[in-house]
Design an enzyme around this catalytic site. Structure first.
Site, PDB file in Angstrom:
ATOM      1  N   ARG A 152     -25.622   7.783  13.528  1.00 54.35           N
ATOM      2  CA  ARG A 152     -26.383   8.952  13.983  1.00 54.35           C
ATOM      3  C   ARG A 152     -25.445  10.037  14.493  1.00 54.35           C
ATOM      4  NH1 ARG A 152     -31.133   8.087  18.329  1.00 54.35           N
ATOM      5  NH2 ARG A 152     -31.773   6.686  16.653  1.00 54.35           N
ATOM      6  N   HIS A 179     -25.282  13.898  13.241  1.00 50.22           N
ATOM      7  CA  HIS A 179     -25.475  15.042  14.136  1.00 50.22           C
ATOM      8  C   HIS A 179     -24.241  15.939  14.157  1.00 50.22           C
ATOM      9  CE1 HIS A 179     -29.211  13.769  16.623  1.00 50.22           C
ATOM     10  NE2 HIS A 179     -29.237  13.201  15.426  1.00 50.22           N
ATOM     11  N   ASN A 225     -29.575  15.812  21.410  1.00 49.17           N
ATOM     12  CA  ASN A 225     -28.512  14.812  21.477  1.00 49.17           C
ATOM     13  C   ASN A 225     -28.484  13.996  22.765  1.00 49.17           C
ATOM     14  OD1 ASN A 225     -27.482  15.467  18.940  1.00 49.17           O
ATOM     15  ND2 ASN A 225     -26.112  17.020  19.759  1.00 49.17           N
ATOM     16  N   HIS A 237     -32.786   5.240   9.427  1.00 51.63           N
ATOM     17  CA  HIS A 237     -33.724   4.839  10.478  1.00 51.63           C
ATOM     18  C   HIS A 237     -34.070   3.356  10.410  1.00 51.63           C
ATOM     19  CE1 HIS A 237     -35.401   9.184  11.242  1.00 51.63           C
ATOM     20  NE2 HIS A 237     -34.127   9.039  11.554  1.00 51.63           N
TER      21      HIS A 237
END
Length: 358
Positions: free
Chosen positions: A61, A65, A95, A193
């Site tokens: 992740r 990001h 975040n 996910h």
């Protein structure tokens, strides 16, 4: 030695490609500069993973990001530096508190620096760490083109580029297209996910545009009709609408079938109305997207193979190369600026440590 393959990123024409010969990423970029770099990162991530398997989802992740804001330049790793009051990426709402395990990247960087000082960028270390996390949880190994340079700015307002969890199918495609990622890339990368957890604030809470379980617009019982009723009631039990104080510490799995395995069960969950976010359920509202979901349910190996390719593509978004940026000595702090080359912060002022994030 692994053969190198140059990934031209910015050249729209042959001439532009020739003029930007250094603006590329190579597989095996550190083969001569720091031959042990990828091995050191892999060993660091594997050790951290043994202590807490949640490291894998967090680093995948984090890489995502990073790539979506200013490109893959490691800007998501930069801390706030007093007395700056600016909010940088890791402290912005998208975040914080969702990103964590920055200390694992710090350890990988320190270990690499001990072998090859000032050679390997934080951005590359994060890209390697994401790949290693995929492998540790059951995904395919893949070669990471490297040669990224680290950015000197981390601007919290720019996290608006990150796709929020309440986007519909049209907006998801538009969001990814801005980063030169296709509809197929979007569906493929959404499969990440299958690992990790979410905070309640991403899908619950009165007044939250992503609320699916308490006050969903147009629903008599407040539950999103595209979400399994039994699943929604389970989520309500851990994310009550009148208990916001519990949201920061409550973290339901994003894939309730096999939450710690890198497999295709995320897509199986979508077929059974078990997608946690509005943006997850959106993949079943578009015929092309649904067809891709169905194909990944039928063939996990196909999804894993395509995921590796899309990760490589995502890792090339707007990277800094050649003499751009810098090689940060500490991933949390930009290198001290020399006279005349101070960093411009988000507020327009200049400072020796760049802009903020914590």
């Amino acid at each position: 030695m692994t053969p190198k393959r140059c990934f031209l990123l910015r050249s729209a024409t042959v001439l532009a490609a020739l003029l930007s010969a250094t603006a590329c990423l190579d597989v095996g970029f550190y083969d001569t500069r720091c031959p042990s770099a990828e091995t050191i990162v892999q060993q660091t991530i594997a050790t951290a993973f043994k202590n807490d398997s949640g490291v894998a989802a967090a680093l995948i992740r984090m890489h995502f990001h990073d790539c979506f804001v200013r490109g893959g330049d490691g800007s998501v790793l930069i801390d706030s530096v007093p007395p700056n009051s600016n909010t940088a990426e890791k402290d912005a709402i998208p975040n914080n508190p969702s990103l964590h395990f920055f200390d694992v990247v710090d350890r990988a960087k320190a270990a690499v620096e001990a072998q090859c000082p000032g050679v390997v960028s934080c951005a590359d270390i994060l890209a390697f760490a994401a790949r290693d996390s995929v492998v540790l949880t059951g995904g395919l190994d893949y070669q990471v083109p490297a040669g990224r340079r680290d950015g000197r700015v981390s601007n919290g307002t720019e996290t608006s580029d990150l796709p929020p969890p309440f986007l519909n199918a049209t907006d998801l495609v538009r969001n990814f297209k801005k980063k030169n990622l296709t509809l197929e890339d979007m569906v493929i990368l959404s499969g990440a996910h299958t690992l990790g957890v979410s905070h309640c604030s991403s899908f619950a809470g009165v007044g939250n545009p992503g609320d699916r379980i308490h006050n969903f617009s147009g629903s008599a019982d407040g539950i999103d009709p595209s979400l399994s009723k039994a699943y929604a009631l389970l989520l309500r039990s851990v994310c009550p609408s009148d208990s916001n104080q519990s949201f920061p510490t409550t973290t339901p799995f994003m894939d309730i079938i096999t939450p710690t395995k890198f497999d295709n069960k995320y897509y199986v969950g979508l077929q059974n109305n078990l997608g946690l976010f509005i943006s997850d359920a959106a993949l079943m509202t578009n015929a092309t997207m649904k067809s891709l979901v169905d194909s990944f349910v039928r063939s996990e190996s196909t999804w894993k193979r395509k995921f590796a390719k899309s990760m490589i593509k995502m890792g090339q978004i707007e990277v800094l190369t050649g003499t751009q940026g810098e090689i940060r000595r500490n991933c949390r702090v930009v290198n001290p600026a020399t006279t005349g080359s101070q960093v411009v912060t988000e507020s327009g002022s200049s400072g020796f440590h760049g802009v903020a994030a914590s």
